[in-house]
Design an enzyme around this catalytic site. Structure first.
Site, PDB file in Angstrom:
ATOM      1  NE  ARG A   1       5.213  -0.622   2.904  1.00 19.74           N
ATOM      2  CZ  ARG A   1       5.573  -1.806   2.419  1.00 19.74           C
ATOM      3  NH1 ARG A   1       6.811  -2.237   2.563  1.00 19.74           N
ATOM      4  NH2 ARG A   1       4.703  -2.563   1.772  1.00 19.74           N
ATOM      5  CG  MET A   2       5.468   6.390  -1.891  1.00 21.39           C
ATOM      6  SD  MET A   2       3.664   6.308  -1.802  1.00 21.39           S
ATOM      7  CE  MET A   2       3.220   7.257  -3.265  1.00 21.39           C
TER       8      MET A   2
END
Length: 213
Positions: A190-191
């Site tokens: 989720r970066m």
């Protein structure tokens, strides 16, 4: 073009990639060009969200048929649900999601009709059967049976036996002129990368902002 990961996913864009242009359309065109080579079906498919007088949101898939510095263009029956909603509230949101590239573009803006000349030119470029269907379909209205639709199609086919099929007055093009375009690129854990271009109105210059995912 961006080099792919070993698993086939393109390398995430860097901040410099996102901000190389002073406006978002060049970046969008690059992403769309890559999607054309990687998506199995309809790389120009996009979700179109509208609201009518009751303010209840409505969303459906349409096809992007043109994009330039003026906006994003699609075509539809103006008497359909989306046509009536756009007449009541000429604003819309779009989403293009390319699963093969792990990318998404979101657009928000005002909506206007394209010129009759633009609509005529695109209508004439469509296959003959699609032009007949535009006459036969009373889009979004109740249909008692498939046979009635097919009979209407045959009636139009008889009425226009050749290639000279005029554009119905109820079949038009719409242009979403954006005030916001957001580019999203998937990254592990989720970066993700998110860059949004915004402007108060179409006459104003674009502002670029990186967002938390």
């Amino acid at each position: 073009m961006h080099e792919p990961h070993p698993n086939g996913t393109p390398e995430p864009l860097t901040k410099d990639d996102f901000t190389a242009a002073s406006e978002p359309f060049r970046l969008f065109e690059e992403w769309l060009k890559e999607a054309v080579t990687s998506e199995i079906n309809d790389p120009n498919a996009m979700a179109l969200a509208t609201t009518g007088a009751d303010l209840m949101p409505n969303v459906r898939m349409v096809l992007l048929k043109g994009v330039d510095a003026e906006g994003f263009v699609f075509y539809t029956n103006s008497e359909s649900a989306k046509g009536e909603e756009l007449a009541a509230n000429p604003q819309a949101a779009l989403v293009l999601h390319w699963k093969s590239l792990r990318r998404q573009v979101r657009v928000r803006g005002k909506v206007s009709m394209v010129t009759p000349e633009e609509a005529d030119a695109y209508f004439l470029s469509r296959p003959r059967q699609s032009r007949l269907g535009a006459w036969a379909s009373r889009q979004s209205r109740a249909l008692d049976s498939r046979a009635l639709f097919e009979a209407a199609y045959e009636d139009v086919n008889t009425q226009y036996p050749g290639e000279a099929i005029p554009r119905p007055q109820h079949w038009n093009g719409y242009r979403v002129t954006p005030v916001a375009i957001e580019f999203w690129h998937d990254r592990p854990f989720r970066m993700h990368d998110r860059i949004v271009f915004t402007r108060p109105s179409p006459e104003d210059p674009w502002l670029k902002t990186r967002l938390y995912p």
